[in-house]
Design an enzyme around this catalytic site. Structure first.
Site, PDB file in Angstrom:
ATOM      1  N   SER A 117       6.284  10.722  -3.671  1.00  0.00           N
ATOM      2  CA  SER A 117       5.822  10.248  -2.477  1.00  0.00           C
ATOM      3  C   SER A 117       7.219   9.421  -2.053  1.00  0.00           C
ATOM      4  O   SER A 117       7.289   8.938  -0.786  1.00  0.00           O
ATOM      5  CB  SER A 117       4.657   9.594  -2.343  1.00  0.00           C
ATOM      6  OG  SER A 117       4.636   8.115  -3.231  1.00  0.00           O
ATOM      7  N   LYS A 159      11.056   1.443  -0.262  1.00  0.00           N
ATOM      8  CA  LYS A 159       9.905   2.149  -0.131  1.00  0.00           C
ATOM      9  C   LYS A 159       8.968   1.522   0.858  1.00  0.00           C
ATOM     10  O   LYS A 159       8.631   0.226   0.511  1.00  0.00           O
ATOM     11  CB  LYS A 159       9.384   2.926  -1.169  1.00  0.00           C
ATOM     12  CG  LYS A 159       8.191   3.890  -0.998  1.00  0.00           C
ATOM     13  CD  LYS A 159       7.579   4.513  -2.188  1.00  0.00           C
ATOM     14  CE  LYS A 159       6.470   5.369  -2.138  1.00  0.00           C
ATOM     15  NZ  LYS A 159       6.091   5.974  -3.409  1.00  0.00           N
ATOM     16  N   SER A 191       6.025  10.226  -8.343  1.00  0.00           N
ATOM     17  CA  SER A 191       6.484  10.006  -7.072  1.00  0.00           C
ATOM     18  C   SER A 191       7.953   9.422  -7.062  1.00  0.00           C
ATOM     19  O   SER A 191       8.572   9.204  -6.027  1.00  0.00           O
ATOM     20  CB  SER A 191       5.541   8.879  -6.497  1.00  0.00           C
ATOM     21  OG  SER A 191       4.455   9.586  -5.946  1.00  0.00           O
TER      22      SER A 191
END
Length: 485
Positions: free
Chosen positions: A164, A83, A188
């Protein structure tokens, strides 16, 4: 017959490498081909933000090492996407999806990245994400960032990706990498893993170091594995977990952290397990289809020897309201991160980011930045606000002591089972672990999973339950990646 890349697991890849059928360099090239064909072409899922320009050299060097001395372990030569809020001290940026940080280079690897490299993993690139982990504004769709654009759900592009860690989930779902690393503050990892039909493992806060990760919350943030199988997620967890002298939270795992979590992969793990179903509150937003999928999984678990306590309601569930904890922690946590970027960094504070966005509104403010502004101008960054302290204490009381702890103690449970990621708020505020596993698909083709949750450092229990569930309920299928335009 060549090596079949789609849905290949870490053990299968290692076996192919050991037999000489595959090399790490060939594997990276095959992932590159899939990324070229599908990520920003055709269906345009847009999950990969940046690729490591040295990935092929790293892969080739690991092939040479394997030939000379053998593999370091299960992750030797395995391509991993991170990420974009996880630092890499190399030629890639770390931006959290923000154009304000698009030119930002980390001084050194995040602690977990250093562990991955030591294990022989190939840091292949960065995955797109919801900008600032969906803490920039209200109303911004999950998976959108000003730097990377919009990530799409490959199973149904009209369905959200979840956030996310959207790119991390979609890239794994589409077989653009073997495994990925996401981060979670509140859902997330679990949310995009659920909607991407993959395994998402959100560990106890403290099991994995947060050093070198652009933060949201000092008390709730954690990184975690994202994979297509429970075994692959656990193999990745082995490399990620470790004590870090720079992260005080990791010292809470002393005596509770295991060096090899694969010993808990038990296909009979549901036999004799007591699993509670918190029906009240957590099922109100389910569709009839989703409810049917969930209830069918309970029948399957009963058939495998599990005792299902239904309902096992969490009595505090409806009392858990908005908390100011993350808002108050963001400013100081971000400031501490930015201070470590080095003398050449242009962005030094949250205010610098806000000012940058104001200077380039067309490029950066498609959805606004109301949350960033609230964090800058309504919080001190000192953790002294009475409301923050009250909310933190309330979260611990309602989510831990009187919430999950009380429910599991009352019913003598090994774990709780939530639909999809619906338990993320209570587990994240408690700092407790969860793992989501695919359970089925709706008529629209959208994945739907179940999430096992337990108390701090009870990852072994969750691994056993999730693995047994997966082995007896193998429903995951890759997206077609066909464009319907």
């Amino acid at each position: 017959m060549g090596f079949e890349l789609v849905e290949a697991t870490i053990p299968q890849i290692q076996a192919a490498m050991e037999s000489g059928e595959l090399t790490a360099k060939q594997l990276v090239l095959e992932y590159y081909e899939r990324i070229a064909d599908h990520d920003k072409n055709g269906l345009t899922v847009n999950s990969v933000l940046e690729l490591n320009p040295d990935a092929l050299f790293i892969a080739e060097a690991l092939d040479v090492e394997r030939a000379a001395w053998g593999p370091r372990g299960p992750l030797h030569g395995i391509p991993v996407l991170l990420k974009d809020n996880i630092n890499t001290g190399d030629k890639m940026h770390t931006s959290a999806g923000s154009l304000a940080l698009a030119d930002s280079y980390a001084v050194e690897d995040a602690f977990l990245v250093a562990r991955l490299r030591e294990a022989g993993a190939i840091i292949m690139g960065k995955a797109n994400m919801t900008e600032f982990a969906n803490f920039m504004t209200t109303g911004m769709p999950s998976g959108y960032s000003s730097r990377g654009g919009q990530v799409l759900n490959p199973y149904n592009i009209s369905t959200p990706t979840g956030g996310s860690s959207a790119g991390s989930a979609v890239a794994v779902a589409c077989n653009f990498c073997t495994v990925s690393v996401g981060t979670e503050t509140s859902g997330s990892i679990l949310n995009p893993a659920n909607l991407g039909g993959i395994v998402g493992f959100k560990p106890t806060v403290g099991l994995i170091s947060r050093s070198g990760i652009l933060p949201l919350s000092n008390t709730q943030d954690t990184a975690g594995p994202m994979a297509r199988t429970v075994r692959d997620a656990v193999l990745l967890l082995n490399a990620l977990a470790g004590e870090d002298g720079e992260d005080a939270a990791t010292r809470t795992a002393a005596g509770k952290r295991h060096t090899d979590y694969t010993v808990f992969l038990n296909a009979d793990g549901l036999q004799g397990a007591r699993i509670g179903i918190p029906r009240d509150y957590y099922f109100e937003e389910l569709t009839d289809e989703q409810l049917a999928i969930f209830n069918s999984t309970l029948d399957m678990m009963r058939g495998l020897g599990a005792t299902i306590i239904d309902p096992a309601d969490i009595r505090t569930a409806r009392a858990i309201k908005y908390s100011s904890v993350v808002l108050n922690e963001f400013k100081a946590s971000l400031g501490a991160y930015l201070a470590k970027l080095g003398p050449g960094a242009k962005i030094r504070s949250l205010k610098d980011i806000i000012d940058f966005n104001h200077a380039y509104p067309v490029q950066t403010l498609r959805y606004g930045q109301t949350t960033l502004i609230d964090a800058e101008y309504t919080t001190s960054g000192t953790f002294t606000e009475p409301q923050y302290l009250r909310d933190r204490l309330t979260d611990l009381r309602l989510c831990k002591e009187q919430g999950i702890d009380a429910t599991m103690r009352e019913h003598g449970l090994d774990a709780l089972l939530f639909p999809a990621d619906f338990g993320a708020r209570i587990t994240s505020r408690a700092g407790y672990p969860s793992i989501v596993v695919p359970a089925g698909y709706t008529s629209a083709g959208v994945p739907f999973g179940v999430a096992f949750a337990a108390r701090a450092y009870e990852e072994p229990v969750l691994i056993s339950l999730a693995y047994a569930f997966e082995q007896h309920h193998k429903v995951r299928r890759p997206p077609s990646l066909r464009s319907f335009i």
